[in-house]
Design a protein around this motif. Structure first.
Motif, PDB file in Angstrom:
ATOM      1  N   GLU A 138      29.431  46.130  52.091  1.00 42.76           N
ATOM      2  CA  GLU A 138      28.723  47.358  52.479  1.00 42.76           C
ATOM      3  C   GLU A 138      27.275  47.079  52.852  1.00 42.76           C
ATOM      4  N   GLU A 139      26.711  45.990  52.310  1.00 41.66           N
ATOM      5  CA  GLU A 139      25.325  45.608  52.613  1.00 41.66           C
ATOM      6  C   GLU A 139      25.234  44.746  53.868  1.00 41.66           C
ATOM      7  N   ASN A 140      26.344  44.606  54.604  1.00 38.96           N
ATOM      8  CA  ASN A 140      26.410  43.785  55.817  1.00 38.96           C
ATOM      9  C   ASN A 140      26.152  42.307  55.559  1.00 38.96           C
ATOM     10  N   SER A 141      26.670  41.803  54.425  1.00 46.62           N
ATOM     11  CA  SER A 141      26.618  40.362  54.182  1.00 46.62           C
ATOM     12  C   SER A 141      28.029  39.795  54.293  1.00 46.62           C
ATOM     13  N   MET A 142      28.096  38.496  54.558  1.00 50.71           N
ATOM     14  CA  MET A 142      29.383  37.818  54.708  1.00 50.71           C
ATOM     15  C   MET A 142      29.203  36.362  54.296  1.00 50.71           C
ATOM     16  N   THR A 143      30.278  35.766  53.764  1.00 53.28           N
ATOM     17  CA  THR A 143      30.250  34.373  53.320  1.00 53.28           C
ATOM     18  C   THR A 143      31.270  33.567  54.112  1.00 53.28           C
ATOM     19  N   ALA A 144      30.854  32.382  54.551  1.00 50.54           N
ATOM     20  CA  ALA A 144      31.751  31.412  55.176  1.00 50.54           C
ATOM     21  C   ALA A 144      31.919  30.243  54.209  1.00 50.54           C
ATOM     22  N   ARG A 171      30.631  30.311  62.965  1.00 51.34           N
ATOM     23  CA  ARG A 171      30.074  31.400  63.783  1.00 51.34           C
ATOM     24  C   ARG A 171      30.419  32.726  63.126  1.00 51.34           C
ATOM     25  N   PHE A 172      29.378  33.448  62.719  1.00 47.06           N
ATOM     26  CA  PHE A 172      29.528  34.783  62.148  1.00 47.06           C
ATOM     27  C   PHE A 172      29.421  35.812  63.264  1.00 47.06           C
ATOM     28  N   VAL A 173      30.312  36.790  63.265  1.00 46.90           N
ATOM     29  CA  VAL A 173      30.236  37.928  64.178  1.00 46.90           C
ATOM     30  C   VAL A 173      29.902  39.132  63.306  1.00 46.90           C
ATOM     31  N   LYS A 233      21.461  27.854  63.299  1.00 47.79           N
ATOM     32  CA  LYS A 233      21.170  27.122  64.540  1.00 47.79           C
ATOM     33  C   LYS A 233      20.700  28.076  65.622  1.00 47.79           C
ATOM     34  N   GLN A 234      21.337  29.236  65.698  1.00 46.25           N
ATOM     35  CA  GLN A 234      20.928  30.253  66.656  1.00 46.25           C
ATOM     36  C   GLN A 234      21.534  31.587  66.247  1.00 46.25           C
ATOM     37  N   GLN A 235      20.899  32.657  66.701  1.00 45.34           N
ATOM     38  CA  GLN A 235      21.524  33.975  66.610  1.00 45.34           C
ATOM     39  C   GLN A 235      21.059  34.791  67.802  1.00 45.34           C
ATOM     40  N   PHE A 236      21.970  35.650  68.250  1.00 45.29           N
ATOM     41  CA  PHE A 236      21.659  36.451  69.427  1.00 45.29           C
ATOM     42  C   PHE A 236      22.498  37.718  69.399  1.00 45.29           C
ATOM     43  N   GLU A 237      21.999  38.703  70.129  1.00 46.73           N
ATOM     44  CA  GLU A 237      22.680  39.988  70.206  1.00 46.73           C
ATOM     45  C   GLU A 237      23.661  39.965  71.358  1.00 46.73           C
ATOM     46  N   GLY A 238      24.918  40.182  71.036  1.00 49.61           N
ATOM     47  CA  GLY A 238      25.952  40.290  72.064  1.00 49.61           C
ATOM     48  C   GLY A 238      26.088  41.744  72.485  1.00 49.61           C
ATOM     49  N   ARG A 239      27.092  42.026  73.283  1.00 47.08           N
ATOM     50  CA  ARG A 239      27.300  43.387  73.751  1.00 47.08           C
ATOM     51  C   ARG A 239      27.597  44.339  72.595  1.00 47.08           C
ATOM     52  N   GLU A 240      28.414  43.872  71.630  1.00 44.79           N
ATOM     53  CA  GLU A 240      28.820  44.753  70.537  1.00 44.79           C
ATOM     54  C   GLU A 240      28.467  44.234  69.147  1.00 44.79           C
ATOM     55  N   ASN A 241      28.053  42.976  69.026  1.00 47.59           N
ATOM     56  CA  ASN A 241      27.801  42.369  67.717  1.00 47.59           C
ATOM     57  C   ASN A 241      26.589  41.458  67.767  1.00 47.59           C
ATOM     58  N   GLN A 242      26.103  41.106  66.572  1.00 49.64           N
ATOM     59  CA  GLN A 242      25.094  40.058  66.426  1.00 49.64           C
ATOM     60  C   GLN A 242      25.850  38.767  66.108  1.00 49.64           C
ATOM     61  N   ILE A 243      25.604  37.707  66.857  1.00 53.73           N
ATOM     62  CA  ILE A 243      26.269  36.426  66.665  1.00 53.73           C
ATOM     63  C   ILE A 243      25.305  35.503  65.934  1.00 53.73           C
ATOM     64  N   VAL A 244      25.782  34.898  64.838  1.00 55.92           N
ATOM     65  CA  VAL A 244      24.945  34.011  64.027  1.00 55.92           C
ATOM     66  C   VAL A 244      25.695  32.694  63.843  1.00 55.92           C
ATOM     67  N   ASP A 245      25.134  31.606  64.390  1.00 52.30           N
ATOM     68  CA  ASP A 245      25.728  30.285  64.267  1.00 52.30           C
ATOM     69  C   ASP A 245      25.021  29.509  63.167  1.00 52.30           C
ATOM     70  N   VAL A 246      25.805  29.057  62.196  1.00 55.75           N
ATOM     71  CA  VAL A 246      25.274  28.381  61.012  1.00 55.75           C
ATOM     72  C   VAL A 246      25.845  26.973  60.951  1.00 55.75           C
ATOM     73  N   LYS A 247      25.027  26.028  60.487  1.00 52.85           N
ATOM     74  CA  LYS A 247      25.482  24.651  60.266  1.00 52.85           C
ATOM     75  C   LYS A 247      25.220  24.257  58.817  1.00 52.85           C
ATOM     76  N   MET A 248      26.149  23.453  58.277  1.00 53.15           N
ATOM     77  CA  MET A 248      26.015  22.950  56.913  1.00 53.15           C
ATOM     78  C   MET A 248      26.740  21.627  56.796  1.00 53.15           C
ATOM     79  N   ASP A 249      26.319  20.811  55.837  1.00 55.33           N
ATOM     80  CA  ASP A 249      26.983  19.547  55.547  1.00 55.33           C
ATOM     81  C   ASP A 249      28.012  19.775  54.446  1.00 55.33           C
ATOM     82  N   VAL A 250      29.211  19.193  54.624  1.00 56.77           N
ATOM     83  CA  VAL A 250      30.280  19.352  53.636  1.00 56.77           C
ATOM     84  C   VAL A 250      30.747  17.953  53.225  1.00 56.77           C
ATOM     85  N   PRO A 251      30.338  17.495  52.023  1.00 58.63           N
ATOM     86  CA  PRO A 251      30.737  16.156  51.571  1.00 58.63           C
ATOM     87  C   PRO A 251      32.257  16.016  51.463  1.00 58.63           C
TER      88      PRO A 251
END
Length: 144
Positions: free
Chosen positions: A72-78, A94-96, A113-131
């Motif tokens: 409800e707070e507009n958070s999401m976990t990958a 990539r979070f939509v 890495k980047q985020q931008f406003e699309g036509r209908e959503n905010q796109i958020v690209d995240v990078k992380m290291d996974v051992p």
């Protein structure tokens, strides 16, 4: 072989290897530098080709990416799970997200890495290291 689709469902592809004695789907993992336009293989060829943990069990993927439901707070976990014997450096998610917010990482190690406003959503690209043999999660939420 490669499988097809029917008109009522999304396209589905399935691959089998010509290797005798198994139907594992071979693939290679590459790390791509989208600024320089270069790439390099990740891990070793045998490990990367063993994409599933158990023969003929295609639900036993060694590398998975899953997203939580939007709160409800507009958070999401990958969450990225890596069952290979080598690190996945700079794994990409990539979070939509709902439009109208800038987002920030609230938990987890990594970076946007980047985020931008699309036509209908905010796109958020995240990078992380996974051992090797581990899982890593990142949560994003609207910035204050």
């Amino acid at each position: 072989g490669i499988g097809g689709f029917d008109e009522e469902h999304d396209i589905v592809y399935a691959a089998t290897t010509p290797r005798h004695g198994g139907n594992k789907a071979p693939f290679n993992i590459y790390k791509i530098d989208d600024i320089k336009g270069t790439y390099e293989p990740v891990g070793n060829p045998r490990a990367a080709n063993e994409a599933i943990a158990n023969e003929m069990d295609y639900d036993s993927d060694k590398l998975t990416l899953n997203f939580s439901d939007l709160t409800e707070e507009n958070s999401m976990t990958a969450t990225i799970k890596n069952d290979f014997n080598f690190e996945i450096e700079g794994a990409f998610a990539r979070f939509v997200m709902p439009k109208g917010n800038e987002y920030e990482i609230t938990t987890g190690d990594g970076y946007i890495k980047q985020q931008f406003e699309g036509r209908e959503n905010q796109i958020v690209d995240v990078k992380m290291d996974v051992p090797a043999y581990s899982s890593r999660s990142i949560t994003i939420a609207p910035a204050d």
